[in-house]
Scaffold this active site. Structure first.
Site, PDB file in Angstrom:
ATOM      1  N   HIS A 160      92.892  64.530   9.724  1.00 52.79           N
ATOM      2  CA  HIS A 160      94.309  64.156   9.716  1.00 52.79           C
ATOM      3  C   HIS A 160      94.430  62.686   9.332  1.00 52.79           C
ATOM      4  O   HIS A 160      93.463  61.942   9.282  1.00 52.79           O
ATOM      5  CB  HIS A 160      95.001  64.440  11.071  1.00 52.79           C
ATOM      6  CG  HIS A 160      94.507  63.649  12.237  1.00 52.79           C
ATOM      7  ND1 HIS A 160      95.051  63.742  13.498  1.00 52.79           N
ATOM      8  CD2 HIS A 160      93.508  62.726  12.340  1.00 52.79           C
ATOM      9  CE1 HIS A 160      94.421  62.931  14.322  1.00 52.79           C
ATOM     10  NE2 HIS A 160      93.482  62.314  13.655  1.00 52.79           N
ATOM     11  N   CYS A 175      93.326  55.002  12.231  1.00 53.73           N
ATOM     12  CA  CYS A 175      93.813  56.364  11.984  1.00 53.73           C
ATOM     13  C   CYS A 175      94.772  56.419  10.805  1.00 53.73           C
ATOM     14  O   CYS A 175      95.205  57.500  10.403  1.00 53.73           O
ATOM     15  CB  CYS A 175      94.500  56.927  13.228  1.00 53.73           C
ATOM     16  SG  CYS A 175      93.386  57.025  14.619  1.00 53.73           S
ATOM     17  N   HIS A 214      90.656  61.153   8.235  1.00 53.55           N
ATOM     18  CA  HIS A 214      89.397  61.170   8.988  1.00 53.55           C
ATOM     19  C   HIS A 214      89.453  62.439   9.836  1.00 53.55           C
ATOM     20  O   HIS A 214      90.501  63.095   9.908  1.00 53.55           O
ATOM     21  CB  HIS A 214      89.275  59.925   9.882  1.00 53.55           C
ATOM     22  CG  HIS A 214      90.305  59.877  10.961  1.00 53.55           C
ATOM     23  ND1 HIS A 214      91.600  59.491  10.724  1.00 53.55           N
ATOM     24  CD2 HIS A 214      90.250  60.232  12.266  1.00 53.55           C
ATOM     25  CE1 HIS A 214      92.292  59.585  11.843  1.00 53.55           C
ATOM     26  NE2 HIS A 214      91.515  60.039  12.806  1.00 53.55           N
ATOM     27  N   HIS A 221      87.955  65.166  13.242  1.00 54.94           N
ATOM     28  CA  HIS A 221      87.429  65.315  14.606  1.00 54.94           C
ATOM     29  C   HIS A 221      86.885  66.724  14.809  1.00 54.94           C
ATOM     30  O   HIS A 221      87.305  67.657  14.130  1.00 54.94           O
ATOM     31  CB  HIS A 221      88.539  65.109  15.648  1.00 54.94           C
ATOM     32  CG  HIS A 221      89.181  63.772  15.597  1.00 54.94           C
ATOM     33  ND1 HIS A 221      88.575  62.632  16.071  1.00 54.94           N
ATOM     34  CD2 HIS A 221      90.384  63.362  15.124  1.00 54.94           C
ATOM     35  CE1 HIS A 221      89.377  61.589  15.906  1.00 54.94           C
ATOM     36  NE2 HIS A 221      90.489  62.013  15.320  1.00 54.94           N
ATOM     37  N   ASP A 242      90.791  75.431  11.583  1.00 57.29           N
ATOM     38  CA  ASP A 242      89.414  74.991  11.312  1.00 57.29           C
ATOM     39  C   ASP A 242      89.222  74.614   9.846  1.00 57.29           C
ATOM     40  O   ASP A 242      89.625  75.341   8.944  1.00 57.29           O
ATOM     41  CB  ASP A 242      88.428  76.114  11.693  1.00 57.29           C
ATOM     42  CG  ASP A 242      86.989  75.604  11.680  1.00 57.29           C
ATOM     43  OD1 ASP A 242      86.772  74.422  11.993  1.00 57.29           O
ATOM     44  OD2 ASP A 242      86.089  76.407  11.360  1.00 57.29           O
ATOM     45  N   HIS A 243      88.593  73.464   9.632  1.00 60.37           N
ATOM     46  CA  HIS A 243      88.340  72.957   8.285  1.00 60.37           C
ATOM     47  C   HIS A 243      89.612  72.849   7.466  1.00 60.37           C
ATOM     48  O   HIS A 243      89.660  73.203   6.294  1.00 60.37           O
ATOM     49  CB  HIS A 243      87.252  73.790   7.582  1.00 60.37           C
ATOM     50  CG  HIS A 243      85.890  73.488   8.133  1.00 60.37           C
ATOM     51  ND1 HIS A 243      85.501  73.887   9.389  1.00 60.37           N
ATOM     52  CD2 HIS A 243      84.853  72.784   7.634  1.00 60.37           C
ATOM     53  CE1 HIS A 243      84.271  73.462   9.627  1.00 60.37           C
ATOM     54  NE2 HIS A 243      83.858  72.782   8.585  1.00 60.37           N
ATOM     55  N   GLU A 286      90.008  65.547  21.737  1.00 62.79           N
ATOM     56  CA  GLU A 286      89.954  65.087  20.345  1.00 62.79           C
ATOM     57  C   GLU A 286      88.573  64.479  20.086  1.00 62.79           C
ATOM     58  O   GLU A 286      87.984  64.628  19.024  1.00 62.79           O
ATOM     59  CB  GLU A 286      91.052  64.044  20.131  1.00 62.79           C
ATOM     60  CG  GLU A 286      91.125  63.462  18.758  1.00 62.79           C
ATOM     61  CD  GLU A 286      92.151  62.340  18.708  1.00 62.79           C
ATOM     62  OE1 GLU A 286      93.240  62.569  18.176  1.00 62.79           O
ATOM     63  OE2 GLU A 286      91.855  61.242  19.204  1.00 62.79           O
TER      64      GLU A 286
END
Ligand SMILES: [Zn+2]
Lengths: 136, 136
Positions: free
Chosen positions: A15, A34, A40, A42, A80-81, A124
């Site tokens: 995000h 951020c 970037h 998580h 996911d991804h 996170e």
């Protein structure tokens, strides 16, 4: 007898925290690292807690096959991804983990019918976690 | 009021089987867990007690005593055991994580003197746990 059952799921996503109507300097001030334009990511861990009486025939609050089936389809596969900033879920919004936590809570609240939803908690990172128990 | 939590660990085997179900039903409801040869987990027991801090000792509970009760009633009674066959409560109840939490509570509760039992949490693995707060 009422028991709370908690299950953890994992997904990885990226995000960028950025407000389009703020200057670069202001975005930098609010979001720091951020705000990196390239984003970037998580490894998120989602903990969902449901509750209910334990069924005498099965010994269960709800069948894990139902909870896993729902969660994999509606949560893990959905996020996911992915780049959260690009998803329609977050159109016009900054995809902070606070907001992700509320979104995921709402998905269970709306469609998961096998047990009562108590809480969604998201890690996170190992150091930051967020919890949502519904509108107060 | 202050809360204190102590952990214990035990490894045990089990299977899920309801004799009132047909073999097909057992398979459908319990999936892999229906394998009658059993399978095992490293369980983590987390017991939380609550109470007032004793003026003189500064304790909410004598930790040595709590540890002894947890070991005697739950950890030693279940460690390296087959839950269905060696823990009497599971002769008639399915040894799910939910039921293990309830059984642990019922075994511990009568031995609590000064501090009150607040919660029994049982982890079947890092991604699944059940919480029991007693009968409300
Ligand atoms: Zn098992």
């Amino acid at each position: 007898m009422k028991v709370h059952l908690t299950r953890r799921y994992h997904f990885a996503a990226s995000h960028r925290l950025h407000l389009a109507d703020c200057s670069d300097a202001e975005n930098q001030r609010i979001y720091g690292k951020c705000n990196n334009p390239h984003g970037h990511g998580h490894n998120y861990a989602v903990e969902v807690t449901v509750s209910g009486p334990v069924d005498i025939a099965t010994g269960m609050v709800c069948n894990l096959a139902d909870l896993d089936g729902f969660s994999n389809k509606e949560i893990v596969e959905r996020f996911d991804h992915t780049n959260l900033s690009m998803l329609p879920d977050f159109e016009g919004e900054v995809p902070t983990t606070e907001r992700l936590c509320v979104k995921i809570y709402d998905i269970y609240k709306r469609s998961f019918k096998h047990a009562h939803l108590e809480k969604v908690r998201i890690e996170e990172t190992a150091k930051n976690s967020f919890e949502y128990t519904g509108r107060a | 009021m202050i809360y204190l939590t102590r952990k214990g660990e035990f490894a045990a085997s089990h299977y899920y089987h309801n004799p009132a179900f047909t073999p097909e039903e057992n398979q459908r409801v319990f999936g892999k867990c229906a394998n009658m040869n059993g399978h095992g987990h490293n369980y983590v027991l987390e017991v939380t007690v609550k109470g007032e801090i004793d003026e003189r000792t500064g304790f909410v509970v004598d930790l040595k005593e709590l540890k002894d009760i947890m070991n005697r009633e739950v950890v030693d009674a279940m460690d390296h055991r087959h839950l269905n066959k060696e823990v009497p409560e599971f002769a008639s109840a399915i040894p799910t994580t939910e039921n293990i939490a309830i059984v642990a509570w019922k075994r511990l509760q009568p031995h609590m003197k000064v501090a009150k039992l607040h919660r029994v949490r049982v982890y079947e693995n890092a991604d699944l746990f059940a919480d029991f707060y007693g009968e409300e």
